[in-house]
Write a protein that holds these residues in place. Structure first.
Motif, short mmCIF file in Angstrom:
data_model
loop_
_atom_site.label_atom_id
_atom_site.label_comp_id
_atom_site.label_asym_id
_atom_site.label_seq_id
_atom_site.Cartn_x
_atom_site.Cartn_y
_atom_site.Cartn_z
N VAL A 252 0.72 -1.15 0.02
CA VAL A 252 -0.12 0.18 0.16
C VAL A 252 0.89 1.09 -0.04
O VAL A 252 0.62 2.28 -0.74
CB VAL A 252 -0.99 -0.16 1.26
CG1 VAL A 252 -1.62 1.17 1.22
CG2 VAL A 252 -2.08 -1.05 1.03
N ALA A 253 1.91 1.30 0.81
CA ALA A 253 2.83 2.47 0.71
C ALA A 253 3.50 2.60 -0.54
O ALA A 253 3.35 3.89 -1.10
CB ALA A 253 3.87 2.28 1.51
N ALA A 254 3.77 1.79 -1.39
CA ALA A 254 4.45 2.00 -2.63
C ALA A 254 3.31 2.55 -3.48
O ALA A 254 3.50 3.18 -4.28
CB ALA A 254 5.10 0.70 -3.04
N ALA A 264 5.68 9.32 0.32
CA ALA A 264 6.57 8.69 0.88
C ALA A 264 7.30 9.17 2.06
O ALA A 264 7.66 8.59 2.88
CB ALA A 264 7.77 8.59 -0.28
N GLU A 265 7.30 10.63 2.00
CA GLU A 265 8.25 11.32 3.36
C GLU A 265 6.91 11.62 4.48
O GLU A 265 7.34 11.54 5.69
CB GLU A 265 8.79 12.38 2.99
CG GLU A 265 9.77 12.18 1.78
CD GLU A 265 10.82 11.40 2.43
OE1 GLU A 265 11.17 11.65 3.74
OE2 GLU A 265 11.60 10.56 1.74
N ALA A 266 5.69 11.49 4.11
CA ALA A 266 4.61 12.30 5.09
C ALA A 266 3.55 11.37 5.33
O ALA A 266 2.81 11.84 6.19
CB ALA A 266 4.29 13.80 4.88
N ASN A 272 -2.58 -4.02 8.38
CA ASN A 272 -3.41 -4.75 9.39
C ASN A 272 -4.12 -5.79 8.71
O ASN A 272 -5.36 -5.92 8.57
CB ASN A 272 -4.50 -3.86 10.12
CG ASN A 272 -3.57 -3.12 11.32
OD1 ASN A 272 -3.58 -3.61 12.46
ND2 ASN A 272 -3.10 -1.94 11.20
N GLY A 273 -3.38 -6.79 8.09
CA GLY A 273 -4.16 -7.95 7.55
C GLY A 273 -4.79 -7.23 6.30
O GLY A 273 -4.20 -6.81 5.28
N THR A 274 -5.82 -7.68 6.24
CA THR A 274 -6.80 -7.27 5.00
C THR A 274 -7.44 -5.73 5.09
O THR A 274 -8.25 -5.31 4.55
CB THR A 274 -8.13 -8.15 4.78
OG1 THR A 274 -8.91 -8.19 6.05
CG2 THR A 274 -7.41 -9.52 4.54
N ALA A 275 -6.57 -4.99 6.01
CA ALA A 275 -6.92 -3.62 6.27
C ALA A 275 -5.71 -3.02 6.48
O ALA A 275 -4.64 -3.35 6.51
CB ALA A 275 -7.66 -3.43 7.51
N ALA A 276 -5.83 -1.58 6.20
CA ALA A 276 -4.78 -0.87 6.25
C ALA A 276 -5.05 0.73 6.87
O ALA A 276 -6.28 1.17 6.42
CB ALA A 276 -4.00 -0.28 5.15
N LEU A 277 -4.25 1.36 7.77
CA LEU A 277 -4.50 2.54 8.33
C LEU A 277 -3.49 3.60 7.74
O LEU A 277 -2.24 3.25 7.68
CB LEU A 277 -4.52 2.65 9.86
CG LEU A 277 -5.70 1.82 10.72
CD1 LEU A 277 -5.74 0.62 10.50
CD2 LEU A 277 -5.51 2.26 12.15
N VAL A 278 -4.07 4.73 7.17
CA VAL A 278 -3.22 5.59 6.52
C VAL A 278 -3.01 6.85 7.58
O VAL A 278 -4.02 7.50 7.85
CB VAL A 278 -3.70 5.89 4.94
CG1 VAL A 278 -2.68 7.03 4.62
CG2 VAL A 278 -3.76 4.74 4.34
N TYR A 279 -1.92 7.15 8.05
CA TYR A 279 -1.54 8.40 8.84
C TYR A 279 -0.81 9.47 8.08
O TYR A 279 -0.07 9.07 7.40
CB TYR A 279 -0.69 8.02 10.11
CG TYR A 279 -1.35 6.78 10.83
CD1 TYR A 279 -2.05 7.48 12.19
CD2 TYR A 279 -1.36 5.53 10.76
CE1 TYR A 279 -2.66 6.20 13.16
CE2 TYR A 279 -1.97 4.73 11.67
CZ TYR A 279 -2.61 5.06 12.74
OH TYR A 279 -3.12 4.32 13.92
N VAL A 280 -1.34 10.60 8.30
CA VAL A 280 -0.61 11.97 7.56
C VAL A 280 0.08 12.76 8.52
O VAL A 280 -0.43 13.26 9.51
CB VAL A 280 -1.53 12.48 6.75
CG1 VAL A 280 -1.18 13.71 6.18
CG2 VAL A 280 -2.34 11.51 5.66
N LYS A 346 0.77 -5.37 2.72
CA LYS A 346 2.10 -5.86 3.03
C LYS A 346 2.67 -5.14 4.24
O LYS A 346 2.47 -3.86 4.28
CB LYS A 346 3.09 -5.44 1.77
CG LYS A 346 4.29 -6.11 2.10
CD LYS A 346 5.34 -5.80 1.03
CE LYS A 346 6.82 -6.15 0.90
NZ LYS A 346 7.86 -5.55 0.00
N PRO A 347 3.06 -6.04 5.17
CA PRO A 347 3.35 -4.99 6.20
C PRO A 347 4.64 -4.56 6.51
O PRO A 347 5.38 -4.54 5.26
CB PRO A 347 3.65 -6.24 7.44
CG PRO A 347 3.89 -7.61 6.56
CD PRO A 347 2.94 -7.41 5.14
N HIS A 348 4.85 -3.42 7.25
CA HIS A 348 6.13 -2.70 7.38
C HIS A 348 7.21 -3.75 7.26
O HIS A 348 8.45 -3.20 6.88
CB HIS A 348 5.84 -1.87 8.50
CG HIS A 348 7.14 -0.79 8.72
ND1 HIS A 348 7.54 0.03 7.72
CD2 HIS A 348 8.04 -0.79 9.71
CE1 HIS A 348 8.76 0.74 8.03
NE2 HIS A 348 8.97 0.29 9.25
#
Length: 417
Positions: A252-254, A264-266, A272-280, A346-348
């Motif tokens: 997801v990050a890519a 990419a920087e901010a 989280n498995g079949t979920a993702a949290l996006v922080y800004v 994909k996990p970190h």
């Protein structure tokens, strides 16, 4: 004194409770109330659900947003695994609270007390009593009220069927018939632990479910003996989420960096498995508009919730949370005819769940189909209730049985009348 007994079978999805696969639980349905509209929370991951279960509140209130989450710390946004044993202690140092609202263990201190046993991750178990108001037992470390460390022999257990079996035995003999707290709770590792490493519906998986069911049968039989001796027991058996089959992995990050290079920087993605949290980063609110435009167009997204919609799914913008993503899912079947396929984020660090194996976290039908069966005063034997219920309803239901208030909770007591 009234008592509550809780058994959570981590990762058990509702459609697997059949007479052929799980005869003890299927038989228990005839004497309990079955909740056919029961759901997890979003993300449907154990550490977040544990805090929801323990507090009767959604993540916006208790503050544990996911299995993997960001904390806004003095030196910036830091990604954490909430399953680590020291995470909630660290959160207390950063924010002033381990969780932002009281747990059942805190509410029951001095009111019959609690004994909580967990065979899942330490962070998930500790979320039920992070400030040590009751007795807490886990292989990484066990504690008495006040935080005194206990030498209880659980350090030799593993998060598998054998570990669960040993814990069930001690739960029955030492807690249900020995210490007799107001709340006795056991959260097993299986079937979740093994489902992450096997194909749902395979012969090995079906054998696993039968073993899990046998453990449930032992607890059910023990509660029957308590009632025969005159105890007024509320028995709650359930799970925290279901599983779906992994059919692809997305970085997801890519993906976000490809459509919005500044991300990419901010921007930090918490998989989280079949979920993702996006922080800004709070210093870059200008990125939110670009993410809001890009995310709904992504082929790997099932559901995206932006800043304006977080409250509707029980979240807030704390720590810079901007978007919740449910990864793409479908009703298609796997090789064994089990419905529910999902992409995973994909996990970190480390590897994502294996292709063809079980996973959860998002909003797919089957990962959002946990089990809830309740037997006791206020619950009709053999009845089926269709209204929507959630894991946040467990705590107020337990408190009502124990004759205690459930003020300040998001959930509701489920007793009839």
């Amino acid at each position: 004194m009234r008592r509550a007994v809780v058994l959570i079978l981590d990762g058990l999805r509702r459609d697997f409770v059949t007479p052929e696969l799980m005869p003890h639980l299927a038989s228990f349905r005839s004497t309990a109330t079955w909740f056919d509209g029961h759901r997890s929370v979003f993300p449907s991951v154990t550490r977040c659900v544990s805090a929801c279960f323990a507090t009767g509140c959604l993540p916006a209130r208790h503050g544990l947003q996911a299995n993997t989450m960001v904390l806004q710390e003095p030196h910036g946004q830091v990604l954490h695994d909430a399953g680590e044993p020291g995470f909630l202690d660290h959160r207390r140092r950063v924010t002033g609270r381990s969780l932002d609202v009281p747990t059942l263990a805190e509410r029951l201190a001095g009111q019959g007390g609690s004994v909580i046993m967990g065979n899942v991750s330490p962070g998930a178990t500790y979320a039920h009593d992070p400030d040590r108001f009751g007795f807490l037992h886990h292989r990484v470390g066990s504690f008495a009220p006040g935080g005194e460390a206990l030498s209880d022999g659980f350090d030799s257990l593993r998060p598998d069927l054998a570990g669960d079996a040993a814990m069930v035995d001690r739960f029955i003999t030492e807690v249900l018939f020995g210490r007799q707290p107001a709340l006795a709770q056991l959260w097993t590792a299986e079937p979740d632990h093994a489902q992450h490493m096997m194909e749902l519906g395979s012969p090995a998986h079906l054998a696993l479910l039968r073993r899990v069911d046998a453990h449930a049968g032992l607890v059910i039989e023990a509660v029957e003996r308590l009632r025969a001796a005159g105890e007024d027991v509320l028995l709650l058996i359930g799970s925290d989420h279901g599983h779906q089959t992994v059919d692809g992995v997305v970085d997801v990050a890519a993906e976000l960096a490809a459509v919005l290079p500044e991300a990419a920087e901010a921007v930090t993605v918490a998989a989280n498995g079949t979920a993702a949290l996006v922080y800004v980063d709070p210093a870059r609110p200008d990125l939110i508009a670009g993410l809001r435009a890009a995310l709904p167009q992504a082929a790997w997204v099932d559901r995206v919730v932006g800043p304006d919609g977080l409250a509707e799914v029980g979240h807030s913008t704390a720590n810079g949370l901007a978007f919740l993503i449910g990864m793409r899912s479908s009703e298609e079947t796997n090789a064994h005819g089990v419905p529910g396929l999902s992409l995973v984020a994909k996990p970190h660090v480390g590897k994502a769940g294996g292709l063809g194996f079980g996973q959860h976290g998002g909003v797919g039908r089957w990962e959002q189909s946990p089990v809830l069966l309740v037997q006791g005063d206020g619950f009709a034997a053999g009845s089926v209730r269709q209204e929507p219920t959630s894991v946040i309803d467990a705590a107020p239901t337990i408190l009502r049985h124990l004759g205690m208030p459930a003020d300040g909770m998001d959930g509701r007591a489920l007793q009839a009348g």
